[in-house]
Scaffold this motif. Structure first.
Motif, PDB file in Angstrom:
ATOM      1  N   ILE A 102       0.849  -1.197   0.000  1.00 12.65           N
ATOM      2  CA  ILE A 102       0.000   0.000   0.000  1.00 12.65           C
ATOM      3  C   ILE A 102       0.884   1.247   0.000  1.00 12.65           C
ATOM      4  O   ILE A 102       1.603   1.505   0.975  1.00 12.65           O
ATOM      5  CB  ILE A 102      -0.914   0.027   1.239  1.00 12.65           C
ATOM      6  N   PRO A 103       0.879   2.046  -1.071  1.00 13.14           N
ATOM      7  CA  PRO A 103       1.600   3.324  -1.053  1.00 13.14           C
ATOM      8  C   PRO A 103       1.053   4.207   0.062  1.00 13.14           C
ATOM      9  O   PRO A 103      -0.155   4.245   0.299  1.00 13.14           O
ATOM     10  CB  PRO A 103       1.305   3.915  -2.437  1.00 13.14           C
ATOM     11  N   PHE A 104       1.953   4.916   0.750  1.00 12.11           N
ATOM     12  CA  PHE A 104       1.494   5.755   1.848  1.00 12.11           C
ATOM     13  C   PHE A 104       2.404   6.969   2.001  1.00 12.11           C
ATOM     14  O   PHE A 104       3.512   7.024   1.479  1.00 12.11           O
ATOM     15  CB  PHE A 104       1.476   4.970   3.170  1.00 12.11           C
ATOM     16  N   LYS A 105       1.885   7.948   2.736  1.00 11.15           N
ATOM     17  CA  LYS A 105       2.689   9.080   3.178  1.00 11.15           C
ATOM     18  C   LYS A 105       2.029   9.636   4.430  1.00 11.15           C
ATOM     19  O   LYS A 105       0.909   9.243   4.786  1.00 11.15           O
ATOM     20  CB  LYS A 105       2.791  10.154   2.085  1.00 11.15           C
ATOM     21  N   THR A 106       2.731  10.520   5.109  1.00 12.13           N
ATOM     22  CA  THR A 106       2.166  11.142   6.301  1.00 12.13           C
ATOM     23  C   THR A 106       2.057  12.643   6.086  1.00 12.13           C
ATOM     24  O   THR A 106       2.862  13.252   5.380  1.00 12.13           O
ATOM     25  CB  THR A 106       3.029  10.874   7.549  1.00 12.13           C
ATOM     26  N   GLU A 107       1.028  13.234   6.676  1.00 10.54           N
ATOM     27  CA  GLU A 107       0.852  14.678   6.705  1.00 10.54           C
ATOM     28  C   GLU A 107       0.523  15.051   8.139  1.00 10.54           C
ATOM     29  O   GLU A 107      -0.589  14.821   8.602  1.00 10.54           O
ATOM     30  CB  GLU A 107      -0.266  15.126   5.763  1.00 10.54           C
ATOM     31  N   GLY A 108       1.529  15.583   8.854  1.00  4.10           N
ATOM     32  CA  GLY A 108       1.337  15.818  10.278  1.00  4.10           C
ATOM     33  C   GLY A 108       1.123  14.494  10.983  1.00  4.10           C
ATOM     34  O   GLY A 108       1.894  13.554  10.808  1.00  4.10           O
ATOM     35  N   GLU A 109       0.037  14.373  11.732  1.00  6.13           N
ATOM     36  CA  GLU A 109      -0.285  13.129  12.431  1.00  6.13           C
ATOM     37  C   GLU A 109      -1.122  12.188  11.572  1.00  6.13           C
ATOM     38  O   GLU A 109      -1.375  11.048  11.967  1.00  6.13           O
ATOM     39  CB  GLU A 109      -1.030  13.435  13.735  1.00  6.13           C
ATOM     40  N   ASN A 110      -1.567  12.662  10.425  1.00 10.06           N
ATOM     41  CA  ASN A 110      -2.433  11.852   9.572  1.00 10.06           C
ATOM     42  C   ASN A 110      -1.638  10.861   8.738  1.00 10.06           C
ATOM     43  O   ASN A 110      -0.501  11.137   8.322  1.00 10.06           O
ATOM     44  CB  ASN A 110      -3.260  12.747   8.636  1.00 10.06           C
ATOM     45  N   LEU A 111      -2.247   9.722   8.462  1.00  7.57           N
ATOM     46  CA  LEU A 111      -1.655   8.677   7.636  1.00  7.57           C
ATOM     47  C   LEU A 111      -2.487   8.564   6.365  1.00  7.57           C
ATOM     48  O   LEU A 111      -3.690   8.293   6.425  1.00  7.57           O
ATOM     49  CB  LEU A 111      -1.648   7.344   8.393  1.00  7.57           C
ATOM     50  N   ILE A 112      -1.861   8.785   5.213  1.00  7.99           N
ATOM     51  CA  ILE A 112      -2.574   8.769   3.937  1.00  7.99           C
ATOM     52  C   ILE A 112      -2.209   7.506   3.175  1.00  7.99           C
ATOM     53  O   ILE A 112      -1.042   7.270   2.856  1.00  7.99           O
ATOM     54  CB  ILE A 112      -2.236  10.018   3.101  1.00  7.99           C
ATOM     55  N   LEU A 113      -3.217   6.682   2.907  1.00  7.97           N
ATOM     56  CA  LEU A 113      -3.018   5.430   2.184  1.00  7.97           C
ATOM     57  C   LEU A 113      -3.630   5.538   0.794  1.00  7.97           C
ATOM     58  O   LEU A 113      -4.734   6.061   0.621  1.00  7.97           O
ATOM     59  CB  LEU A 113      -3.656   4.261   2.934  1.00  7.97           C
ATOM     60  N   GLU A 114      -2.910   5.020  -0.190  1.00  8.53           N
ATOM     61  CA  GLU A 114      -3.412   4.996  -1.569  1.00  8.53           C
ATOM     62  C   GLU A 114      -3.904   3.579  -1.857  1.00  8.53           C
ATOM     63  O   GLU A 114      -3.153   2.723  -2.315  1.00  8.53           O
ATOM     64  CB  GLU A 114      -2.299   5.398  -2.544  1.00  8.53           C
ATOM     65  N   MET A 115      -5.165   3.328  -1.570  1.00 11.64           N
ATOM     66  CA  MET A 115      -5.754   2.033  -1.882  1.00 11.64           C
ATOM     67  C   MET A 115      -6.565   2.196  -3.167  1.00 11.64           C
ATOM     68  O   MET A 115      -6.022   2.573  -4.189  1.00 11.64           O
ATOM     69  CB  MET A 115      -6.546   1.514  -0.687  1.00 11.64           C
ATOM     70  N   LYS A 116      -7.862   1.913  -3.157  1.00 13.76           N
ATOM     71  CA  LYS A 116      -8.651   2.159  -4.365  1.00 13.76           C
ATOM     72  C   LYS A 116      -8.768   3.652  -4.624  1.00 13.76           C
ATOM     73  O   LYS A 116      -8.964   4.088  -5.754  1.00 13.76           O
ATOM     74  CB  LYS A 116     -10.039   1.529  -4.209  1.00 13.76           C
ATOM     75  N   SER A 117      -8.657   4.419  -3.556  1.00 10.72           N
ATOM     76  CA  SER A 117      -8.664   5.874  -3.639  1.00 10.72           C
ATOM     77  C   SER A 117      -7.779   6.404  -2.523  1.00 10.72           C
ATOM     78  O   SER A 117      -7.316   5.655  -1.669  1.00 10.72           O
ATOM     79  CB  SER A 117     -10.089   6.421  -3.517  1.00 10.72           C
ATOM     80  N   LYS A 118      -7.537   7.694  -2.522  1.00  7.34           N
ATOM     81  CA  LYS A 118      -6.748   8.319  -1.463  1.00  7.34           C
ATOM     82  C   LYS A 118      -7.566   8.347  -0.180  1.00  7.34           C
ATOM     83  O   LYS A 118      -8.688   8.862  -0.157  1.00  7.34           O
ATOM     84  CB  LYS A 118      -6.359   9.736  -1.874  1.00  7.34           C
ATOM     85  N   GLN A 119      -7.020   7.769   0.880  1.00 10.53           N
ATOM     86  CA  GLN A 119      -7.735   7.703   2.150  1.00 10.53           C
ATOM     87  C   GLN A 119      -6.886   8.336   3.243  1.00 10.53           C
ATOM     88  O   GLN A 119      -5.762   7.895   3.489  1.00 10.53           O
ATOM     89  CB  GLN A 119      -8.063   6.252   2.504  1.00 10.53           C
ATOM     90  N   THR A 120      -7.423   9.363   3.881  1.00 12.03           N
ATOM     91  CA  THR A 120      -6.709  10.074   4.936  1.00 12.03           C
ATOM     92  C   THR A 120      -7.197   9.597   6.303  1.00 12.03           C
ATOM     93  O   THR A 120      -8.331   9.892   6.705  1.00 12.03           O
ATOM     94  CB  THR A 120      -6.899  11.595   4.815  1.00 12.03           C
ATOM     95  N   PHE A 121      -6.353   8.837   6.999  1.00 11.11           N
ATOM     96  CA  PHE A 121      -6.689   8.297   8.315  1.00 11.11           C
ATOM     97  C   PHE A 121      -6.214   9.268   9.396  1.00 11.11           C
ATOM     98  O   PHE A 121      -5.049   9.678   9.399  1.00 11.11           O
ATOM     99  CB  PHE A 121      -6.029   6.937   8.516  1.00 11.11           C
ATOM    100  N   LYS A 122      -7.108   9.595  10.301  1.00 11.59           N
ATOM    101  CA  LYS A 122      -6.785  10.514  11.387  1.00 11.59           C
ATOM    102  C   LYS A 122      -6.675   9.750  12.708  1.00 11.59           C
ATOM    103  O   LYS A 122      -7.518   8.913  13.009  1.00 11.59           O
ATOM    104  CB  LYS A 122      -7.857  11.606  11.493  1.00 11.59           C
ATOM    105  N   PRO A 123      -5.621  10.030  13.493  1.00 10.19           N
ATOM    106  CA  PRO A 123      -5.445   9.306  14.761  1.00 10.19           C
ATOM    107  C   PRO A 123      -6.424   9.784  15.815  1.00 10.19           C
ATOM    108  O   PRO A 123      -6.902  10.918  15.788  1.00 10.19           O
ATOM    109  CB  PRO A 123      -4.007   9.661  15.149  1.00 10.19           C
ATOM    110  N   ILE A 124      -6.733   8.890  16.752  1.00  7.69           N
ATOM    111  CA  ILE A 124      -7.543   9.283  17.894  1.00  7.69           C
ATOM    112  C   ILE A 124      -6.619   9.606  19.063  1.00  7.69           C
ATOM    113  O   ILE A 124      -5.425   9.292  19.038  1.00  7.69           O
ATOM    114  CB  ILE A 124      -8.561   8.201  18.276  1.00  7.69           C
ATOM    115  N   ALA A 125      -7.163  10.235  20.074  1.00  9.58           N
ATOM    116  CA  ALA A 125      -6.357  10.620  21.229  1.00  9.58           C
ATOM    117  C   ALA A 125      -5.857   9.377  21.965  1.00  9.58           C
ATOM    118  O   ALA A 125      -6.612   8.413  22.142  1.00  9.58           O
ATOM    119  CB  ALA A 125      -7.175  11.482  22.175  1.00  9.58           C
ATOM    120  N   PRO A 126      -4.598   9.360  22.368  1.00 10.65           N
ATOM    121  CA  PRO A 126      -4.060   8.205  23.094  1.00 10.65           C
ATOM    122  C   PRO A 126      -4.822   7.961  24.392  1.00 10.65           C
ATOM    123  O   PRO A 126      -5.240   8.891  25.075  1.00 10.65           O
ATOM    124  CB  PRO A 126      -2.609   8.617  23.382  1.00 10.65           C
ATOM    125  N   LEU A 127      -5.029   6.681  24.690  1.00  7.70           N
ATOM    126  CA  LEU A 127      -5.702   6.291  25.926  1.00  7.70           C
ATOM    127  C   LEU A 127      -5.080   4.979  26.388  1.00  7.70           C
ATOM    128  O   LEU A 127      -5.338   3.931  25.802  1.00  7.70           O
ATOM    129  CB  LEU A 127      -7.204   6.125  25.705  1.00  7.70           C
TER     130      LEU A 127
END
Length: 243
Positions: A102-127
């Protein structure tokens, strides 16, 4: 002089290798991430958990509740790709996928995956909670010396807890047969473990249920007691995963 320099050079090379490894893994920090998209007027949730070299990706619809798919396994970084060696894949009978790049890159804390489309995953607060980590089902309790299912056994039930999110997955690593999964949010405190189900592959009607259990940590084991999703009494022993 040359002989004396060889260990020194080896030490430098090892340090460089470790530094490079740390840089690579710093690009995919351990966390729980979410991405939501609209498909055919349906709101689809993607939930991603990364813990060191382990990765899970689960897709489901919240309203109405509908499980879509899950897959996971070991992850490495190669160039700008996540290279996955899958342990489980709920869609294996259709796609036959055991590995995935899976091609990927990061933007700040976000993780961007190139699957069928560009998907920007946002982290949740640590617990952080007491039961955080990856656990494998070992045996039924009580612990009276009965046979345990070890890590080498291809038949596995994994429970993955991180940042207040849990997921269990039952599968076979040899055949890639998928038996089921469920997950959502959890809390573990003072011997009380509570699950709020948000997806369940076997029965979507169970979504929304809250299950209350007792737990006790004994050595490296998690002793888990209470009633299962069918209301039946249960006693399970889970072992902290090593590999």
């Amino acid at each position: 002089m040359k002989k004396n320099n060889i260990p020194h050079l080896k030490s430098i090379s090892l340090c460089l290798l470790l530094a490079l490894t740390n840089i690579l893994y710093a690009q995919i920090p351990s966390n729980t991430y979410f991405f939501e998209e609209e498909v055919d007027a349906k709101n689809i949730t993607h939930e991603l958990k990364i813990d060191g070299d382990y990765f899970t990706h689960t897709v489901y619809e919240k309203k109405p509740a509908q499980f879509i798919m899950t897959r996971g396994g070991f992850v490495q970084v190669k160039d700008n790709e996540l290279v996955l060696q899958l342990e489980f894949n709920s869609n294996y009978e259709n796609d036959q996928l055991k590995t995935l790049n899976i091609p990927f890159k990061t933007e700040g804390e976000n993780l961007i995956l190139e699957m069928k489309s560009k998907q920007t995953f946002k982290p949740i607060a640590p617990l952080e909670q007491e039961l955080d980590g990856k656990w494998l089902f070992a045996t039924r309790g009580p612990d009276t010396g009965q046979e345990r299912r070890n890590e080498e056994n291809p038949r596995k039930t994994l429970k993955f807890l991180k940042n207040g999110r849990f997921q269990w997955i039952a599968y076979n690593t040899d055949t890639m047969k998928f038996f089921g999964t469920g997950g959502g949010s959890f809390s573990s405190k003072n011997g009380k473990y509570v699950e709020h189900i948000e997806f369940f592959s076997k029965d979507n009607s169970r979504v929304g249920a809250t299950l209350n259990f007792n737990y006790e940590l004994k050595n490296a084991d998690w002793h888990h007691t209470g009633k299962n999703s069918k209301g039946e009494p249960m006693y399970e022993i889970w072992a902290k995963r090593k590999n």
